[in-house]
Design a protein around this motif. Sequence first.
Motif, PDB file in Angstrom:
ATOM      1  N   THR A 150       0.810  -1.220   0.000  1.00  0.00           N
ATOM      2  CA  THR A 150       0.000   0.000   0.000  1.00  0.00           C
ATOM      3  C   THR A 150       0.844   1.271   0.000  1.00  0.00           C
ATOM      4  OG1 THR A 150      -0.145  -0.200   2.394  1.00  0.00           O
ATOM      5  CG2 THR A 150      -2.023  -1.010   1.132  1.00  0.00           C
ATOM      6  N   ASN A 151       2.121   1.155   0.348  1.00  0.00           N
ATOM      7  CA  ASN A 151       2.974   2.350   0.404  1.00  0.00           C
ATOM      8  C   ASN A 151       4.427   2.031   0.094  1.00  0.00           C
ATOM      9  OD1 ASN A 151       0.803   3.680   2.527  1.00  0.00           O
ATOM     10  ND2 ASN A 151       2.030   5.169   1.387  1.00  0.00           N
ATOM     11  N   ILE A 152       5.041   2.965  -0.583  1.00  0.00           N
ATOM     12  CA  ILE A 152       6.493   2.922  -0.739  1.00  0.00           C
ATOM     13  C   ILE A 152       7.038   3.797   0.385  1.00  0.00           C
ATOM     14  CG2 ILE A 152       8.421   3.488  -2.276  1.00  0.00           C
ATOM     15  CD1 ILE A 152       6.118   3.505  -4.532  1.00  0.00           C
ATOM     16  N   LEU A 153       7.975   3.279   1.162  1.00  0.00           N
ATOM     17  CA  LEU A 153       8.548   4.071   2.257  1.00  0.00           C
ATOM     18  C   LEU A 153       9.591   5.009   1.660  1.00  0.00           C
ATOM     19  CD1 LEU A 153       9.032   1.160   4.827  1.00  0.00           C
ATOM     20  CD2 LEU A 153       7.051   2.672   4.547  1.00  0.00           C
ATOM     21  N   LEU A 154       9.419   6.293   1.948  1.00  0.00           N
ATOM     22  CA  LEU A 154      10.316   7.294   1.365  1.00  0.00           C
ATOM     23  C   LEU A 154      10.957   8.081   2.495  1.00  0.00           C
ATOM     24  CD1 LEU A 154       7.791   8.484  -1.346  1.00  0.00           C
ATOM     25  CD2 LEU A 154       9.934   7.280  -1.826  1.00  0.00           C
ATOM     26  N   ASN A 155      12.245   8.244   2.383  1.00  0.00           N
ATOM     27  CA  ASN A 155      12.971   8.963   3.414  1.00  0.00           C
ATOM     28  C   ASN A 155      13.868   9.985   2.731  1.00  0.00           C
ATOM     29  OD1 ASN A 155      14.386   9.778   5.622  1.00  0.00           O
ATOM     30  ND2 ASN A 155      14.854   7.720   6.372  1.00  0.00           N
ATOM     31  N   ASP A 156      13.511  11.246   2.824  1.00  0.00           N
ATOM     32  CA  ASP A 156      14.330  12.295   2.200  1.00  0.00           C
ATOM     33  C   ASP A 156      14.542  12.052   0.709  1.00  0.00           C
ATOM     34  OD1 ASP A 156      14.907  14.367   3.768  1.00  0.00           O
ATOM     35  OD2 ASP A 156      16.823  13.591   4.538  1.00  0.00           O
ATOM     36  N   GLY A 157      13.476  11.661   0.012  1.00  0.00           N
ATOM     37  CA  GLY A 157      13.593  11.447  -1.431  1.00  0.00           C
ATOM     38  C   GLY A 157      14.242  10.134  -1.827  1.00  0.00           C
ATOM     39  N   VAL A 158      14.431   9.239  -0.853  1.00  0.00           N
ATOM     40  CA  VAL A 158      15.016   7.925  -1.169  1.00  0.00           C
ATOM     41  C   VAL A 158      13.999   6.844  -0.794  1.00  0.00           C
ATOM     42  CG1 VAL A 158      16.937   6.340  -0.723  1.00  0.00           C
ATOM     43  CG2 VAL A 158      17.310   8.830  -0.641  1.00  0.00           C
ATOM     44  N   ALA A 159      13.775   5.881  -1.703  1.00  0.00           N
ATOM     45  CA  ALA A 159      12.873   4.760  -1.390  1.00  0.00           C
ATOM     46  C   ALA A 159      13.650   3.766  -0.524  1.00  0.00           C
ATOM     47  CB  ALA A 159      12.393   4.092  -2.668  1.00  0.00           C
ATOM     48  N   THR A 160      13.111   3.484   0.651  1.00  0.00           N
ATOM     49  CA  THR A 160      13.852   2.619   1.580  1.00  0.00           C
ATOM     50  C   THR A 160      13.170   1.281   1.838  1.00  0.00           C
ATOM     51  OG1 THR A 160      12.700   3.666   3.427  1.00  0.00           O
ATOM     52  CG2 THR A 160      14.843   4.603   2.801  1.00  0.00           C
ATOM     53  N   GLY A 161      11.954   1.118   1.330  1.00  0.00           N
ATOM     54  CA  GLY A 161      11.246  -0.137   1.556  1.00  0.00           C
ATOM     55  C   GLY A 161       9.786   0.034   1.194  1.00  0.00           C
ATOM     56  N   VAL A 162       8.962  -0.913   1.622  1.00  0.00           N
ATOM     57  CA  VAL A 162       7.521  -0.807   1.362  1.00  0.00           C
ATOM     58  C   VAL A 162       6.767  -1.260   2.604  1.00  0.00           C
ATOM     59  CG1 VAL A 162       7.793  -1.308  -1.111  1.00  0.00           C
ATOM     60  CG2 VAL A 162       7.194  -3.162   0.456  1.00  0.00           C
ATOM     61  N   SER A 163       5.498  -0.847   2.678  1.00  0.00           N
ATOM     62  CA  SER A 163       4.647  -1.448   3.692  1.00  0.00           C
ATOM     63  C   SER A 163       3.494  -2.133   2.979  1.00  0.00           C
ATOM     64  CB  SER A 163       4.159  -0.416   4.704  1.00  0.00           C
ATOM     65  OG  SER A 163       3.393   0.557   4.063  1.00  0.00           O
ATOM     66  N   PHE A 164       3.049  -3.227   3.564  1.00  0.00           N
ATOM     67  CA  PHE A 164       2.001  -4.000   2.903  1.00  0.00           C
ATOM     68  C   PHE A 164       1.023  -4.539   3.928  1.00  0.00           C
ATOM     69  CE2 PHE A 164       5.700  -6.693   3.590  1.00  0.00           C
ATOM     70  CZ  PHE A 164       5.180  -7.834   4.178  1.00  0.00           C
ATOM     71  N   GLU A 165      -0.172  -4.866   3.424  1.00  0.00           N
ATOM     72  CA  GLU A 165      -1.230  -5.435   4.265  1.00  0.00           C
ATOM     73  C   GLU A 165      -1.129  -6.943   4.174  1.00  0.00           C
ATOM     74  OE1 GLU A 165      -4.901  -4.187   2.560  1.00  0.00           O
ATOM     75  OE2 GLU A 165      -4.789  -2.178   3.420  1.00  0.00           O
ATOM     76  N   GLN A 166      -1.109  -7.563   5.323  1.00  0.00           N
ATOM     77  CA  GLN A 166      -1.112  -9.011   5.315  1.00  0.00           C
ATOM     78  C   GLN A 166      -2.357  -9.479   6.040  1.00  0.00           C
ATOM     79  OE1 GLN A 166       2.226 -11.002   7.132  1.00  0.00           O
ATOM     80  NE2 GLN A 166       2.517 -12.050   5.182  1.00  0.00           N
ATOM     81  N   LYS A 167      -3.128 -10.304   5.344  1.00  0.00           N
ATOM     82  CA  LYS A 167      -4.389 -10.750   5.949  1.00  0.00           C
ATOM     83  C   LYS A 167      -4.135 -12.045   6.702  1.00  0.00           C
ATOM     84  CE  LYS A 167      -7.253  -8.499   2.563  1.00  0.00           C
ATOM     85  NZ  LYS A 167      -6.111  -8.094   1.699  1.00  0.00           N
ATOM     86  N   THR A 168      -4.320 -11.996   8.025  1.00  0.00           N
ATOM     87  CA  THR A 168      -4.300 -13.232   8.791  1.00  0.00           C
ATOM     88  C   THR A 168      -5.755 -13.658   8.899  1.00  0.00           C
ATOM     89  OG1 THR A 168      -4.311 -11.867  10.760  1.00  0.00           O
ATOM     90  CG2 THR A 168      -2.193 -12.734  10.056  1.00  0.00           C
ATOM     91  N   ARG A 169      -6.027 -14.742   9.592  1.00  0.00           N
ATOM     92  CA  ARG A 169      -7.384 -15.271   9.578  1.00  0.00           C
ATOM     93  C   ARG A 169      -8.418 -14.216   9.997  1.00  0.00           C
ATOM     94  NH1 ARG A 169      -5.913 -20.168  12.100  1.00  0.00           N
ATOM     95  NH2 ARG A 169      -4.762 -20.816  10.258  1.00  0.00           N
ATOM     96  N   ASN A 170      -8.118 -13.490  11.064  1.00  0.00           N
ATOM     97  CA  ASN A 170      -9.132 -12.580  11.589  1.00  0.00           C
ATOM     98  C   ASN A 170      -8.834 -11.112  11.393  1.00  0.00           C
ATOM     99  OD1 ASN A 170     -10.349 -14.833  12.426  1.00  0.00           O
ATOM    100  ND2 ASN A 170     -10.183 -14.463  14.601  1.00  0.00           N
ATOM    101  N   SER A 171      -7.631 -10.799  11.013  1.00  0.00           N
ATOM    102  CA  SER A 171      -7.320  -9.375  10.970  1.00  0.00           C
ATOM    103  C   SER A 171      -6.337  -9.064   9.853  1.00  0.00           C
ATOM    104  CB  SER A 171      -6.715  -8.952  12.308  1.00  0.00           C
ATOM    105  OG  SER A 171      -5.513  -9.672  12.491  1.00  0.00           O
TER     106      SER A 171
END
Length: 631
Positions: A277-298
């Motif tokens: 859902t997001n590219i992690l950006l730090n001072d104009g540099v891409a440093t990683g990503v965040s993502f949604e992980q669906k477990t059984r209930n959440s």
Amino acid sequence: MLPSFVFSLALWATPISGTAHSAGIPIPRSGLHTRLLHGGHNLQSSYDYVIVGAGTSGLTVADRLSEDGKSTVLVIENGQVVDSPRISQVFSGVAAMGPTWSYQINSVPQPNMNNRSATVVVGKLVGGSSAINAMMTIRGTSDDYDRWGSFFGKDSSWSWEGLLPYFKKKAVAFSPPGDAVAKSVNITWDTSYWGNSSRVHTSWPRFQWPALEAQVEAFRDIPGVEFPPDSGSGKAGVYWFPTFMDPDKVERSYARTGHFEGLNGTNFDVLTESKVTNILLNDGVATGVSFEQKTRNSTTIVTVKANKEVIIAAGAIHSPQLLQQSGIGPSALLEAAGIDTVVDLPGVGQNFQDHPMVFTSVVLQNFSVHPNPTDMYSNQNFSAWAQELWRANKTGPYSLGVGNAAAWLGMPVIAPDRFEEIASKLEKLDYATSLPNGTHPTVLAGYKAQMKNMAAAIRSPNTAFYNHVLTGAASSGTIVDLHPLSRGTVNINTTDPFKSEPVVDYRALTNPVDLDIMVEIVRFTKRYYFETRLRDLGPRQLQPPDSVNEPEDLKGFLSQSVNPSYFHPVGTCAMMPRELGGVVDEQLKVYGVKRLRVVDASIMPVLVGANTCQTTYAIAEKAADLIKADA
Ligand SMILES: Cc1cc2nc3c(=O)[nH]c(=O)nc-3n(C[C@H](O)[C@H](O)[C@H](O)COP(=O)(O)OP(=O)(O)OC[C@H]3O[C@@H](n4cnc5c(N)ncnc54)[C@H](O)[C@@H]3O)c2cc1C
Ligand SMILES: *[C@@H]1O[C@H](CO)[C@@H](O)[C@H](O)[C@H]1NC(C)=O
Ligand SMILES: *[C@@H]1O[C@H](CO)[C@@H](O)[C@H](O)[C@H]1NC(C)=O
Ligand SMILES: *[C@@H]1O[C@H](CO)[C@@H](O)[C@H](O)[C@H]1NC(C)=O
Ligand SMILES: *[C@@H]1O[C@H](CO)[C@@H](O)[C@H](O)[C@H]1NC(C)=O
Ligand SMILES: *[C@@H]1O[C@H](CO)[C@@H](O)[C@H](O)[C@H]1NC(C)=O
Ligand SMILES: *[C@@H]1O[C@H](CO)[C@@H](O)[C@H](O)[C@H]1NC(C)=O
Ligand SMILES: *[C@@H]1O[C@H](CO)[C@@H](O)[C@H](O)[C@H]1NC(C)=O
Ligand SMILES: *[C@@H]1O[C@H](CO)[C@@H](O)[C@H](O)[C@H]1NC(C)=O
Ligand SMILES: *[C@@H]1O[C@H](CO)[C@@H](O)[C@H](O)[C@H]1NC(C)=O
Ligand SMILES: *[C@@H]1O[C@H](CO)[C@@H](O)[C@H](O)[C@H]1NC(C)=O
């Protein structure tokens, strides 16, 4: 709403679904050597490269970056690993394209299409669209690739000469057709345009409908039609082309089988059922990503770091969405969605293109060649024979996909008396009126540059505008406009940017010259049947109705019947100079951000006059080399 050509194919796809032996043997998950991370177990906190999307381009790049055995690569995919005979099955080509394994997003109503909406279909599983596509292996013409580089200057390596080595040595391995089937219909090919070292295969069905030879030959009666030696020669004309199929297994060959399965590296991980859902950006540099992980209930939000680069390969619909969600895009749009602008990049999600298609029906009343495709469901003897061949040796008609012969023709060939007038009309247009109000000046400048180039393309015999796949049947079918001039948008939904699918607007036929071109496309289809040797077979035009011949009437017919998608969305993260509304540079780096690239079909600045899969593999192969060169 599926296009009518899918129905016509699905019709003769039915027999196979009843046969137990028709399907390939599903590959058990234990056959996957590369690490498939279930539910995030064994996920490391950082990787050298984090790739978004395990589709056609994502898996290709991941395979190449990890092949040194050292660089660590994580690919994050929203869909699942799917083992199904409908995916491996070659027959009919489109058995897997239903809603089960794809995103199917309805566009906003299209005012120039009588307010009809259209559905964009893209893969959502490991393998991406290459897992559900129709397997037609096609390249554009040399004009198509030279055009890409022309926006940067004459020394660009994005050219036919620059891409040919990727097509030949890397993208796909070619196997010639068997002697008997080649002789039966005069299939011609030239291996000098191909290589044989990729694990993605293209090969030939073990059967062809006998009428195809005459249907190819009939084009000799039309002045100006060329017959290039091979589908990979970069030339427009009438030719035979292969199918993305493993020649030994007679099953679909795609990004999963070619760039994931059977690999043994412990440095190549694929995480499924996880939506970035997001590219992690730090001072104009891409440093990683965040993502949604669906477990059984959440649903949990997980982040992962990229030591070297974040690589976007989510396809032409979701790559711009992810950039926009991350604050990289047109600032007014981001503001409306409540997202802070990190880089004001007006081109993200603009310049959207797909191939419009229209269903035509010209029937040859005295066509009497058998067998032909209708015998698969109307002649029980024939279908019993076909099933026996398939069961025994995987030969016969059940090894056929969508087709292997087609015409790909330029405007001077299909409209010799009209192409010049159409090109001048395009040159005189006020281009701003074809784009949304408020389009950024750089995006408008890029559109002007493209339209100038398209006017030249209309005058070129080596830019194909017309595509007609030959079927060996008594009737014509889907006809495709290979170079639409209208440009759409794929933007985040400002009321719900993270949960909602992006808003897809084809803006079909907003450039009026598209209709002029499509009128010629319909007229030429009629000419092919009525002004060649095929006229002896009693052609009768049913769709458009025989009475509809005048340009204005044909335009009315087209606005009622055009489908703006032939499943080839591109252009939404265009590789163009930034002052021309581009999103990525020639290194495929996103403007204004460090360590962030896009490597999928969205980077094509202008559609190729061809189905897009083979080109996407070539782009990904070149991208992998560009990334390695920077490491
Ligand atoms: C029905 C159909 C028929 C086609 N027929 C042909 C044909 O016969 N010949 C041909 O040449 N081309 C054909 N094409 C087109 C061709 O397959 C595509 O152009 C090509 O595969 C696109 O590759 P890509 O890497 O850009 O995207 P894809 O292969 O679509 O990969 C994108 C991947 O990203 C994943 N993803 C998206 N968003 C996220 C997210 N936020 N987080 C994680 N993962 C995400 C998706 O699930 C998908 O797996 C067809 C396509 C379709 C759909
Ligand atoms: C399309 O919808 C718009 C807005 O609802 C309407 O104004 C227009 O008349 C419609 N056009 C057609 C051809 O139905
Ligand atoms: C077979 O195709 C080749 C190449 O297009 C052509 O030159 C030749 O005339 C064709 N032969 C027949 C018998 O149609
Ligand atoms: C692959 O191509 C090379 C070079 O053209 C050729 O020498 C070799 O025989 C081919 N191998 C196969 C298996 O076709
Ligand atoms: C992976 O390992 C298997 C079993 O050792 C081997 O058969 C296969 O060739 C290897 N695959 C690759 C791509 O190296
Ligand atoms: C998940 O939800 C189900 C049904 O609501 C419940 O029975 C179960 O305890 C929950 N599991 C966890 C791990 O919370
Ligand atoms: C089907 O095959 C049988 C046996 O070969 C033959 O007698 C019959 O005429 C065939 N029927 C048709 C419709 O071809
Ligand atoms: C299958 O192939 C074998 C070997 O070529 C051949 O003898 C046999 O007749 C084939 N079977 C069918 C049903 O065509
Ligand atoms: C766009 O601008 C034109 C010309 O100013 C105007 O006629 C049209 O209504 C506008 N369209 C929209 C959707 O605002
Ligand atoms: C945008 O999202 C809202 C809320 O989910 C939804 O109601 C609406 O239909 C979406 N708009 C479009 C054009 O998809
Ligand atoms: C079709 O064939 C029949 C019988 O050979 C012939 O009488 C008729 O004129 C033909 N029809 C057309 C439209 O060519």
